[in-house]
Design an enzyme around this catalytic site. Structure first.
Site: not given
Ligand code: CMC
Length: 428
Positions: A268, A307, A363
């Site tokens: 987050h 995201h 971010d």
């Molecule tokens: N790098 C590589 N792969 C990713 C990433 C990433 N940053 N984010 C998602 N994926 C992949 C994930 O491995 C999955 O792949 P697969 O379908 O093969 O298993 C797919 O994309 C979907 O991921 P998810 O975890 O189901 O997506 P989510 O919607 O639950 O997660 C998130 C959203 C923001 C937690 C995630 O994208 C993440 O961990 N990003 C990195 C951390 C980050 O930058 N966070 C800041 C968010 S913006 C500020 C805020 O609002 O806090």
């Protein structure tokens, strides 16, 4: 409101149910009538991470993740970033309309006159170790403030709520600055209410008794815009925590301590700090391709990418990229920006990221700007919390006033053992 319905047929019994649809949504509780045996609990929905569950009706922030749209109270984020100030946007988010001149002057005066903190908070800050994480310090001081303002527990009184909103918005920068000065071993600066919200914050961080001291207006404006961009983001993780704690009618300081704790997580608000660590680890543009390969193999995530709701470019990231260049004109360029741009180019043209709709989020560039402005990385999430404060408070206000809201209490699918008898120690 519509008078539409959806018919669900339970293939276990052949029975059909007509459920009303309002706002393209069915009420989860309407599913409870669906059962095979009248003694059963009834049908529930399973939604870990609340990916498709609306927990409230809100009038604050609109996001269309597929189109990359973000609006506060109907106003596009791009227009607010260009024309508004953080305090004006905070008023808009909390009270629903842009203030007229008189309302804005009063509001600004009131927030600026709630910036002083009780000396007990200074003592609290001084009790932390020099290397304490500033988010831990912020979370603790919010919980501490709950002990200083016991009347804040009277959450049903709008006047009491307004007073705590002023206190929180006014004191957050002061607390953040005291924590920062304590960690670097410098005496604290008391707030200067003649300065703007962000200029006062930068002053409290930096002022060292110089006779000709002036906060650089470009940096103050850049920080102001960054706070606007973070000011609300509807039902994200920390806001959901604010609402969940608020639904138990805890005071807003306790609820905000919880929301701030959620924001601390690297998935987050902690991501901006993690982005910087990642860019330093990559070290050079020539290492970008190899790093992206490791991400694709699942060894790590690309921090600042992806995201839950934006499946298109995060509109905040686009604005931030522009601010970066304005800041670098004052501070000199940050070499990490070249690595970031190269990373964005590789990642956004790679099938792995395109297929999963992973684009830079808010971010990705904010940490590089904060670093150029000389903030240590562990302060980045504190800046996010300062920006998000009006959003948390507006959502809390809306929750408390919403007659449909009840204490947050999700259900579970129990998969543990059935009833069994206690086994005495000598028989295990
Ligand atoms: N790098 C590589 N792969 C990713 C990433 C990433 N940053 N984010 C998602 N994926 C992949 C994930 O491995 C999955 O792949 P697969 O379908 O093969 O298993 C797919 O994309 C979907 O991921 P998810 O975890 O189901 O997506 P989510 O919607 O639950 O997660 C998130 C959203 C923001 C937690 C995630 O994208 C993440 O961990 N990003 C990195 C951390 C980050 O930058 N966070 C800041 C968010 S913006 C500020 C805020 O609002 O806090």
């Amino acid at each position: 409101m519509t008078s539409e319905t959806i018919t669900i047929t339970d293939n276990r019994t052949g029975q059909s149910y007509d459920l009303p649809i309002t706002y393209d949504t069915i009420r989860a509780l309407d599913l409870r009538q669906i059962k095979v045996d009248p003694e059963e609990f009834g049908m529930m929905t399973y939604d870990p991470g609340y990916g498709n569950t609306a927990a409230c009706k809100s009038r604050i922030t609109y996001i269309d993740g597929d189109k990359g749209i973000l609006r506060y109270r109907g106003y596009p984020i791009e227009q607010l970033a260009e024309h508004s100030t953080f305090l004006e946007t905070a008023y808009l988010i909390i009270y629903g309309e842009l203030p007229d001149k008189e309302a804005l002057d009063t509001w600004t005066h009131q927030v600026n006159h709630h910036t002083y903190v009780h000396e007990n908070i200074v003592d609290l800050m001084e009790s932390f170790r020099y290397d304490a994480h500033p988010m831990g310090m912020l979370i603790s001081s919010l919980a501490f403030m709950s002990t200083m303002h016991p009347e804040a527990r009277n959450v049903d009184d709008p006047k009491v709520r307004d007073k705590q909103i002023l206190r929180i918005l006014g004191k957050l920068p002061t607390i953040a600055a005291i924590g920062y000065r304590h960690r670097i071993g410098r005496p604290i600066n008391y707030p200067n209410s003649d300065l703007s919200y962000t200029a006062n914050f930068l002053y409290m961080l930096d002022y060292m008794g110089q006779s000709m001291y002036e906060v650089h207006p470009t940096l103050a404006r850049a920080l102001d815009v960054l706070l606007i961009l973070h000011a609300d983001h509807e039902q994200n993780c920390s806001t959901s925590v604010m609402r969940a704690i608020g639904s138990a009618h805890a005071d807003p300081y306790s609820a905000m301590a919880g929301a701030t704790a959620a924001l601390f997580g690297p998935r987050h608000g902690g991501a901006n700090e993690a982005v910087l660590r990642m860019l330093n680890e990559i070290g050079d543009e020539s290492n970008v391709a190899a790093y992206v390969e490791k991400v694709k193999q699942g060894d790590q995530r690309l921090m600042g990418f992806g995201h839950r709701v934006y499946k298109n470019y995060d509109p905040r990231a686009r604005i931030i990229k522009d601010i970066a260049h304005q800041v670098f004109e004052v501070t000199g360029s940050n070499p990490l920006i070249d690595i970031a741009v190269a990373l964005e180019e590789v990642a956004t043209s790679d099938e792995y990221f395109v297929e999963r709709k992973l684009y830079p989020n808010v971010d990705f560039y904010s940490g590089i700007i904060y670093q150029a402005m000389s903030f240590p990385p562990d302060m980045f999430t504190v800046l996010f919390a300062m920006g998000r404060a009006p959003g948390w408070l507006a959502q809390w206000n809306e929750l408390v006033e919403d007659p449909e809201q009840r204490i947050a209490r999700p259900r579970q699918i129990y998969l543990g053992p059935g009833e069994r008898d206690y086994v005495p120690m000598d028989q295990r």
